[in-house]
Motif scaffolding. Structure first.
Motif, PDB file in Angstrom:
ATOM      1  N   ALA A  49       0.855  -1.192   0.000  1.00  0.00           N
ATOM      2  CA  ALA A  49       0.000   0.000   0.000  1.00  0.00           C
ATOM      3  C   ALA A  49       0.884   1.232   0.000  1.00  0.00           C
ATOM      4  O   ALA A  49       1.676   1.437   0.927  1.00  0.00           O
ATOM      5  N   HIS A  50       0.791   2.021  -1.065  1.00  0.00           N
ATOM      6  CA  HIS A  50       1.522   3.293  -1.152  1.00  0.00           C
ATOM      7  C   HIS A  50       0.614   4.370  -0.553  1.00  0.00           C
ATOM      8  O   HIS A  50      -0.481   4.613  -1.045  1.00  0.00           O
ATOM      9  N   ILE A  51       1.106   4.978   0.537  1.00  0.00           N
ATOM     10  CA  ILE A  51       0.232   5.813   1.359  1.00  0.00           C
ATOM     11  C   ILE A  51       0.611   7.292   1.332  1.00  0.00           C
ATOM     12  O   ILE A  51       1.785   7.644   1.527  1.00  0.00           O
ATOM     13  N   HIS A  52      -0.382   8.123   1.069  1.00  0.00           N
ATOM     14  CA  HIS A  52      -0.290   9.579   1.253  1.00  0.00           C
ATOM     15  C   HIS A  52      -1.331   9.941   2.295  1.00  0.00           C
ATOM     16  O   HIS A  52      -2.358   9.265   2.397  1.00  0.00           O
ATOM     17  N   VAL A  53      -1.111  11.040   3.021  1.00  0.00           N
ATOM     18  CA  VAL A  53      -2.147  11.498   3.946  1.00  0.00           C
ATOM     19  C   VAL A  53      -2.558  12.931   3.609  1.00  0.00           C
ATOM     20  O   VAL A  53      -1.846  13.647   2.901  1.00  0.00           O
ATOM     21  N   LEU A  85       5.346   4.589   2.612  1.00  0.00           N
ATOM     22  CA  LEU A  85       4.943   5.976   2.859  1.00  0.00           C
ATOM     23  C   LEU A  85       5.528   6.894   1.791  1.00  0.00           C
ATOM     24  O   LEU A  85       6.674   6.723   1.377  1.00  0.00           O
ATOM     25  N   SER A  86       4.750   7.865   1.376  1.00  0.00           N
ATOM     26  CA  SER A  86       5.238   8.808   0.368  1.00  0.00           C
ATOM     27  C   SER A  86       6.092   9.884   1.021  1.00  0.00           C
ATOM     28  O   SER A  86       5.712  10.435   2.058  1.00  0.00           O
ATOM     29  N   THR A  87       7.225  10.186   0.415  1.00  0.00           N
ATOM     30  CA  THR A  87       8.002  11.362   0.841  1.00  0.00           C
ATOM     31  C   THR A  87       8.037  12.381  -0.304  1.00  0.00           C
ATOM     32  O   THR A  87       8.963  13.164  -0.432  1.00  0.00           O
ATOM     33  N   ILE A 147      12.657   3.768  -5.433  1.00  0.00           N
ATOM     34  CA  ILE A 147      13.149   4.901  -6.223  1.00  0.00           C
ATOM     35  C   ILE A 147      12.089   5.277  -7.248  1.00  0.00           C
ATOM     36  O   ILE A 147      11.772   4.493  -8.132  1.00  0.00           O
ATOM     37  N   GLU A 148      11.535   6.480  -7.101  1.00  0.00           N
ATOM     38  CA  GLU A 148      10.523   6.932  -8.061  1.00  0.00           C
ATOM     39  C   GLU A 148      11.222   7.650  -9.194  1.00  0.00           C
ATOM     40  O   GLU A 148      11.744   8.751  -9.023  1.00  0.00           O
ATOM     41  N   ALA A 149      11.233   7.001 -10.368  1.00  0.00           N
ATOM     42  CA  ALA A 149      11.910   7.594 -11.530  1.00  0.00           C
ATOM     43  C   ALA A 149      10.863   8.068 -12.524  1.00  0.00           C
ATOM     44  O   ALA A 149      10.144   7.264 -13.101  1.00  0.00           O
ATOM     45  N   THR A 226       3.647  -4.163 -10.790  1.00  0.00           N
ATOM     46  CA  THR A 226       2.659  -3.168 -11.203  1.00  0.00           C
ATOM     47  C   THR A 226       2.161  -2.334 -10.025  1.00  0.00           C
ATOM     48  O   THR A 226       1.947  -2.847  -8.933  1.00  0.00           O
ATOM     49  N   ARG A 227       1.971  -1.046 -10.301  1.00  0.00           N
ATOM     50  CA  ARG A 227       1.297  -0.189  -9.326  1.00  0.00           C
ATOM     51  C   ARG A 227       0.039   0.349  -9.974  1.00  0.00           C
ATOM     52  O   ARG A 227       0.055   0.791 -11.120  1.00  0.00           O
ATOM     53  N   THR A 228      -1.047   0.275  -9.233  1.00  0.00           N
ATOM     54  CA  THR A 228      -2.291   0.848  -9.726  1.00  0.00           C
ATOM     55  C   THR A 228      -2.936   1.623  -8.587  1.00  0.00           C
ATOM     56  O   THR A 228      -2.341   1.759  -7.516  1.00  0.00           O
ATOM     57  N   LEU A 230      -6.050   4.906  -7.353  1.00  0.00           N
ATOM     58  CA  LEU A 230      -6.633   6.203  -7.710  1.00  0.00           C
ATOM     59  C   LEU A 230      -5.594   7.308  -7.820  1.00  0.00           C
ATOM     60  O   LEU A 230      -5.812   8.298  -8.514  1.00  0.00           O
ATOM     61  N   GLU A 231      -4.440   7.154  -7.164  1.00  0.00           N
ATOM     62  CA  GLU A 231      -3.370   8.151  -7.339  1.00  0.00           C
ATOM     63  C   GLU A 231      -2.967   8.228  -8.810  1.00  0.00           C
ATOM     64  O   GLU A 231      -2.619   9.290  -9.308  1.00  0.00           O
ATOM     65  N   ASP A 232      -3.005   7.096  -9.490  1.00  0.00           N
ATOM     66  CA  ASP A 232      -2.515   7.036 -10.870  1.00  0.00           C
ATOM     67  C   ASP A 232      -3.615   7.254 -11.904  1.00  0.00           C
ATOM     68  O   ASP A 232      -3.351   7.719 -13.002  1.00  0.00           O
TER      69      ASP A 232
HETATM   70 MG    MG Z   1       2.799   8.965  -4.473  1.00  0.00          MG
END
Ligand code: MG
Length: 276
Positions: A49-53, A85-87, A147-149, A226-228, A230-232
């Motif tokens: 789970a990739h999390i933003h708040v 967690l998102s930075t 690493i977000e490229a 794969t990442r899917t 609503l963020e995307d």
């Molecule tokens: Mg993000």
């Protein structure tokens, strides 16, 4: 190894910084909604789970207490999903201190951009000093960076930082395709990026908006992950609102047709080299 023999990790990017309830009423915004949604998505097949708040106005924030609340709720429910967690640079401030304030929490992964780019309405600013500070805090707290490229140059920067000892192998990349202001989501671009990561690395692909299905299908074929979510993409298709679970179900169907089994959270830990 044939791509079919590798299990597929599905990451769900639940909320992001951009979606609102007005854009898509299924967007989880409060800590409780985010935690509930992560649990639902794990049941549907997500391993990460990739999390933003968000703050009380629904605006993106990096506030440690809000991340803590999400993690506490997940822990209370005994869920096994890997928390990431998102930075990212859109969380309301751009110092390493602000963006990395949650990195002492009990999460297993965090995102780390290794370069700067444009977002549609702001600059995605990540200096080498900021990247170093965030990476150091992640390793100190046994958090694996993803690493977000957003472009090829960010892969080159990651290789440079690996050589300098700032990053540690094996690297896990998220190749983010088709963000306005960065690399477009074409098969040629994705192939070039996937072939440019250091040997022994793993990678996930995000396909923003209309690039979602083609880019993720290609990731499955390339032996990536794969990442899917609503963020995307807030739309499932033209004129059809998505839910996180609908998006996961679609990836599962494509993966099944292409012969890849879905990884459980523990299998994903093994693939990513995460020691809990
Ligand atoms: Mg993000």
């Amino acid at each position: 190894m044939s791509y079919r023999k590798k299990k597929l990790i599905i990451t769900v990017a639940l909320t992001g910084n951009v979606p609102t309830k007005e854009m898509n009423p299924y967007t989880p915004i409060t800590e409780k909604e985010i935690a509930e949604e992560a649990i639902k998505c794990q049941k549907a097949g997500a391993a990460v789970a990739h999390i933003h708040v968000r703050d009380e106005k629904g605006e993106p924030t990096c506030e440690r207490e809000r991340y803590k609340k999400v993690l506490d709720l997940l822990e209370e429910r005994g869920t096994n999903i890997i928390t990431q967690l998102s930075t990212g640079a859109r969380g309301g401030g751009n110092t390493a201190e602000w963006r990395g304030q949650m990195l002492d929490l009990n999460a297993e992964m965090a995102s780390l951009s290794t370069g700067s780019s444009n977002f549609p309405t702001q600059v995605n600013a990540n200096s080498f000093d900021l990247i170093k500070e965030l990476a150091e805090k992640m390793y100190t707290n046994n958090i694996k960076p993803e690493i977000e490229a957003f472009d090829l140059g960010m892969i080159d920067n990651a290789i440079y930082l690996l050589r300098k000892g700032v990053l540690r192998a094996p690297l896990q990349f998220n190749l983010v395709m088709h963000v306005r202001g960065s690399v477009s989501g074409t098969p040629r671009n994705l192939l070039h990026m996937a072939e440019s990561i250091p040997e022994g690395s793993t990678f996930t692909v995000s396909g923003i908006g209309p690039s979602q299905v083609p880019m993720l299908t290609m990731a499955i074929l390339l032996g990536g992950h794969t990442r899917t979510g609503l963020e995307d993409t807030v739309l499932y298709d033209k004129g059809i609102l998505a839910t996180n679970v609908m998006l996961i179900e679609r990836i599962k169907r494509i993966a099944k047709e292409l012969g890849r089994e879905i990884a459980t959270p523990d299998e994903a830990r093994e693939i990513l080299g995460i020691i809990k």
